[in-house]
Design an enzyme around this catalytic site. Structure first.
Site: not given
Length: 378
Positions: A123, A357
């Protein structure tokens, strides 16, 4: 104010310890560490938002078993690391990319190493890891980027072809029906921290809904390439990326709160593990991490980064993400630019089935397999 203690060992898998490293670029840095013994090559794991060093707990023991010294810090603005300010009106300069690289470099030196075998970023940790490898390839000798493609340093405006004047993307999003906004610019607003802490169910409820909404457990995560950076194309993404103009993030994700049965079935983030995240963010708030978004959206340090215009990552690199992760597609053409322009020695792009994610938490076994395969090749 008394100093924070390390994390309770009962919340950590066997073989991981929590401790502090003092004097790292003005920080007292909290780290998780696995792998005992002299002579082990170092792996540095950099988390994203809204996460912590704790997000690497599921992969650290296996990487240590493979012979590495594995260290994951709470980065500047997060968790039990102290020495940073969450003042919205304070100085953003400590959160700019090159100072985050300085944090990582200082930690490596404080740990007694001259170099790391690999830096791994997930991320918002992905661009930090990328900048580490780009700026100091002598120290960061390979890089694994996860969930967020890196497209290289910004170009110099001098000599670049003039871009045609385009419509303001934020005005265009606001004209959609219903009106929309981009999450990164929402995260840059003064009220973003308070609304995430004060949403339905408090911090714990917000994080449960947010993590679920961006995972492979939410059936709506079926990403595909977007044709361009236009309001109409961006609006094809889920609302956690392109939000309703009149809603905050807690309000955005609340309708997607998993059921009690879904929560009970969530093996990658059971309630006892979510409680670790919630406890930390209840204490610190989210503003430390949100400062990173403000650096990006305000662009005030872009000229500094342009010093590296045209420079590529020359050390071996790899990209890993969940097959159900919209983060791979959120910037049209980013994966292609990463492969063609930003990285000269990219070993592969891997999209992991069964992961959204939070790939290293949702599918840790496959992430370990891919990382070790990459590290052995390099």
């Amino acid at each position: 104010m008394s100093e924070l203690a390390p994390l309770d060992p009962s919340v950590l898998p066997p073989g991981i310890r929590s401790r502090f490293v003092d004097g790292v670029n003005g920080l007292r840095m909290h780290v998780l560490e696995a792998g005992e013994g002299e002579g082990r090559p170092l792996l540095l794991l950099l988390h994203g938002f809204p996460e912590l060093a704790y997000s690497w707990r599921k992969v650290m023991p296996a990487l240590a078993e493979a012979g590495f010294r594995v260290v994951a810090p709470d980065q500047r603005g997060y968790g039990r690391t102290t020495g940073w300010s969450a003042d919205y009106d304070g100085d953003l300069a400590p959160f700019r990319p090159l100072n985050l690289v300085r944090d990582a470099l200082g930690l490596v030196r404080a740990l007694g190493h001259e170099a790391v075998a690999g830096v791994v970023g997930h991320d918002f940790g992905s661009p930090v890891a990328a900048w580490c490898a780009l700026v100091r390839p002598d120290v960061f000798r390979s890089v694994a980027l996860m969930s967020a493609p890196f497209t290289g340093p910004p170009d110099l405006p001098e000599g670049a072809p003039a871009r045609p004047a385009g419509e303001d993307i934020h005005a265009a999003l606001a004209r959609l029906d219903p009106p929309r906004k981009h999450y990164q610019w929402h995260y840059s607003t003064r009220g973003a921290d308070a609304e995430m802490r004060g949403g339905p169910g408090g911090v714990h409820g917000f994080l449960r809904a947010y993590y679920h909404h961006k995972s492979a457990d939410w059936p709506g995560n079926k990403p595909f390439p977007l044709a361009g950076w236009t309001a109409g194309e961006l609006a094809k993404m889920p609302t956690y990326y392109i939000m309703r103009l009149d809603q905050g993030m807690a309000e955005t994700v609340a309708p997607h709160m998993p059921s009690e049965a879904e929560i009970a079935a969530c093996r990658w983030l059971p309630e006892r593990e979510l409680a670790v995240y919630a406890g930390e963010y209840e204490r610190t708030g989210f503003q430390g991490g949100l400062q990173w978004y403000r650096v990006r959206t305000e662009g005030r340090f872009e000229a500094e980064a342009q010093v590296f215009a045209g420079r590529r990552i020359e050390v071996p690199s790899v990209f890993i993400a969940g097959a159900s992760d919209w983060g791979v597609c959120q910037v049209p053409g980013a994966v292609e630019r990463m492969q063609d322009r930003a990285c000269s020695r990219m070993a592969g792009v891997h999209l992991v089935e069964g992961a959204g994610h939070w790939v290293q938490q949702e599918q840790p076994g496959e992430v370990v397999r891919l990382l070790l395969g990459f590290l052995r090749e390099t």
